[in-house]
Design an enzyme around this catalytic site. Structure first.
Site, PDB file in Angstrom:
ATOM      1  N   CYS A 265      -7.815 -18.128  16.085  1.00 47.78           N
ATOM      2  CA  CYS A 265      -8.271 -16.479  14.837  1.00 47.78           C
ATOM      3  C   CYS A 265      -7.475 -16.663  14.369  1.00 47.78           C
ATOM      4  CB  CYS A 265      -8.554 -15.369  16.322  1.00 47.78           C
ATOM      5  SG  CYS A 265      -6.209 -15.038  16.149  1.00 47.78           S
TER       6      CYS A 265
ATOM      7  N   CYS B  94      -2.194  -5.257   9.318  1.00 44.47           N
ATOM      8  CA  CYS B  94      -3.763  -4.509   8.248  1.00 44.47           C
ATOM      9  C   CYS B  94      -4.880  -5.705   8.595  1.00 44.47           C
ATOM     10  CB  CYS B  94      -3.257  -4.071   7.158  1.00 44.47           C
ATOM     11  SG  CYS B  94      -2.200  -2.800   7.473  1.00 44.47           S
TER      12      CYS B  94
ATOM     13  N   LEU C 201      -6.441  -5.658  -2.899  1.00 44.74           N
ATOM     14  CA  LEU C 201      -6.317  -4.979  -3.833  1.00 44.74           C
ATOM     15  C   LEU C 201      -7.560  -3.450  -3.832  1.00 44.74           C
ATOM     16  CD1 LEU C 201      -7.307  -7.775  -6.514  1.00 44.74           C
ATOM     17  CD2 LEU C 201      -4.722  -6.592  -6.198  1.00 44.74           C
ATOM     18  N   GLN C 202      -7.568  -3.716  -2.891  1.00 34.66           N
ATOM     19  CA  GLN C 202      -8.280  -2.340  -2.321  1.00 34.66           C
ATOM     20  C   GLN C 202      -7.570  -1.217  -1.580  1.00 34.66           C
ATOM     21  OE1 GLN C 202      -7.396  -2.170   1.692  1.00 34.66           O
ATOM     22  NE2 GLN C 202      -8.572  -1.771   2.903  1.00 34.66           N
TER      23      GLN C 202
ATOM     24  N   GLY D 255       0.889  -0.886  -0.053  1.00 35.38           N
ATOM     25  CA  GLY D 255      -0.331  -0.064   0.287  1.00 35.38           C
ATOM     26  C   GLY D 255       0.625   1.010   0.171  1.00 35.38           C
TER      27      GLY D 255
END
Lengths: 182, 378
Positions: free
Chosen positions: B336, B192, B70-71, B40
């Site tokens: 998790c 993230c 890809l966001q 990013g």
């Protein structure tokens, strides 16, 4: 690495942060904004907030006290705000109310008033700022608190002189904590 | 370093800027920049520094493009899933500017290779997303006397600074260890993938880093050396904090304790405290005999919907209200996504008196990697 979180140490059958919140919630403050940093989930789980109070998390808390002050002040809407340290469990409702009362009297003469307690000439906490200082606090760029803001506003600065050492008693060391419990 | 006619045309819009000129462009052409991470933060740095005409750009990333990237990682296309990010980035950038020379490192930067890689560059841009790499890159830049453009993002907030820049009188500006001499406990550092990130934020913060990189190279303007910019995308405010050299800095302070690169994974993991080590179970052991265990999944319901191991789903934040659903008489395997939240859940449940808990090592990511490669990950 960091040691245990001092706010979660035991004090009077609960924790230091609970003691601080409890005293403040009994005082005359309209709204309490609790700024969390380290162990935010635990702290927020411990506090039973009144309806008018809020929790705000400061993800940048490791950058120093200023970032936490700014997080809280950003949310504050009153005529003045009192910057309270959560590691001063000896302060009770009367301590906070006496400062508020003195500030309200002073603010009638000076709408830019800043008030702090002084014990034998030494400045303690908390400090009350008139709302006019909000932009300066939010723009402040020193990391460890707003001392220089006071220095820039000495003509508006009011001393609340007292001999009560509770206004100086924060917990910075294990020794401070052991003294507290005596 | 002289510019060709094509270069004079390509860079015309910045050459005509006051204070930039042909001299600024020649400095960019002569410069080499290493960008750590092509994700990013790396994307805008790579794009703008390439477009601006930096002569040589190194890009290092061990990771492959995945759907969840890809966001925000706008250099990549959907048809590049699984391709190494550094390679995919360089192929795009060559098309953007054939004048720039690229070096691709399909590897993870480490204590073993950092000095050898960084030494060949004039300036380093940190686009990494984890603390061990951040400390490693900072320390390597200190030892090699390279300026470092720092950027970090978390949820809706970002930070930018310029570290270790050579100042006029020959000294160097503050660095990351002046801000944070030592790392926080690992459980305080969500990534993230654990904490989430607003997609345009790395675009903004990475562009700010590129801005600072160009200023350091060309000598224009005033950089963020000695200042930390804090940006909040939710209320669109930014502010600065002054950074001062810290005498307790373990590399550049008055009594340095770190004089060469160390094991940064261990450094950021913190001391191992025996009594706090959690009992754990590997994904292979769970796979071999899952009937022995009660599986508790402490992720959010939308994560459970993407992929799950069929266990009971109670998000971490709701555990305390739903204790009655968790058995005390059977081994409970808590998991998790990667193991961070499950460790928190186990500590919380221990306080409630549970003694039958096992942490699934590596969480659902390890299950996908070791047991079921068809499982959807995010």
């Amino acid at each position: 690495m960091e040691g245990p979180n001092k706010l979660l140490l035991e004090f009077k059958n609960h924790t230091i942060v609970e003691q601080c919140y409890s005293s403040l919630s009994k005082s005359g403050v309209d709204e309490i904004i609790v700024v969390t940093g380290r162990d935010a989930e635990i702290v927020s789980g411990l506090l039973r907030l009144r309806q008018q109070d809020r929790l705000v998390h400061n993800a940048d808390f490791r950058l120093g006290l200023t970032t936490s002050i700014q997080k809280g002040v950003k949310q504050a809407h009153g005529d003045a705000f009192m910057l309270c340290l959560a590691d001063m469990p000896l302060l009770n409702m009367d301590h906070y109310d006496s400062l508020i009362e003195e500030f309200q009297t002073s603010a009638m003469a000076d709408q830019e008033a800043i008030l702090a307690p002084f014990v034998n000439g030494k400045r303690g906490n908390p400090v009350i700022f008139s709302k006019v200082h909000k932009p300066a606090i939010l723009a402040h760029n020193e990391m460890n608190g707003c001392r220089s803001l006071i220095n820039h506003n000495l003509n508006h600065f009011i001393r609340y002189n007292t001999e009560d050492h509770a206004f100086l008693s924060d917990i910075d060391t294990a020794e401070d904590y052991s003294l507290l419990n005596q | 370093m002289t510019l060709s006619r094509d270069e004079l045309i390509r860079y015309n819009r910045q050459i005509i800027l006051p204070d930039f000129g042909v001299a600024g462009q020649e400095r960019l052409k002569a410069a080499s920049v290493l960008i750590i991470g092509a994700g990013g933060l790396g994307a805008p740095n790579l794009q703008y520094l390439t477009a601006a005409g930096v002569g040589r750009i190194g890009v290092i990333d061990f990771d492959q493009v995945s759907l969840t990237n890809l966001q925000r990682q706008v250099l990549f296309n959907t048809d590049e899933l699984g391709v190494n990010k550094a390679t995919a980035a360089a192929s795009k950038l060559k098309a953007l500017n054939p004048e720039t020379e690229f070096e691709v490192f399909e590897t993870q930067i480490s204590s073993e290779n950092a000095m050898a890689i960084i030494v060949d560059y004039d300036l380093v841009v940190d686009g990494s997303d984890n603390l061990p790499t951040r400390y490693l890159v900072n320390d390597a830049c200190l030892f090699l006397e390279k300026p470092l453009i720092y950027g970090a993002i978390f949820r809706f907030e970002g930070q930018v600074s310029v570290f270790n820049q050579e100042l006029e009188h020959g000294s160097r500006g503050p660095n990351y260890r002046d801000l944070f001499p030592t790392p926080p406990p690992p459980e305080m550092v969500p990534s993230c993938s654990e904490g989430g990130v607003f997609g345009v934020l790395p675009g903004i913060v990475g562009s700010m880093q590129a801005n600072e990189a160009i200023k350091v190279i060309t000598g224009m303007g005033t950089t963020l050396s000695g200042k930390l910019l804090l940006f909040d995308s939710l209320d669109f405010t930014s502010r600065y904090l002054n950074i001062r050299s810290n005498e307790n800095n373990p590399v550049t302070g008055s009594n340095p304790t770190i004089t060469k690169l160390i094991d940064y994974e261990a450094f950021c993991a913190g001391p191992v405290i025996e009594e706090e080590v959690l009992a754990s179970l590997s994904v292979h052991d769970l796979h071999a005999d899952n009937s022995r265990y009660f599986i508790l999944d402490v992720r959010e319901p939308y994560e459970y919907d993407i992929s799950n191991l069929g266990g009971l789903n109670i998000p971490l934040g709701q555990l305390k209200e739903q204790l009655e659903q968790i058995p005390g008489d059977k081994q409970v395997v808590v998991h998790c996504k990667s193991g961070v939240r499950s460790a928190q859940a186990i500590n919380l449940l221990k306080q409630e008196g549970y003694t039958n808990l096992l942490n699934l090592e590596g969480g659902i990511l390890a299950w996908q990697k070791e047991i079921d490669s068809e499982m959807a990950v995010y």
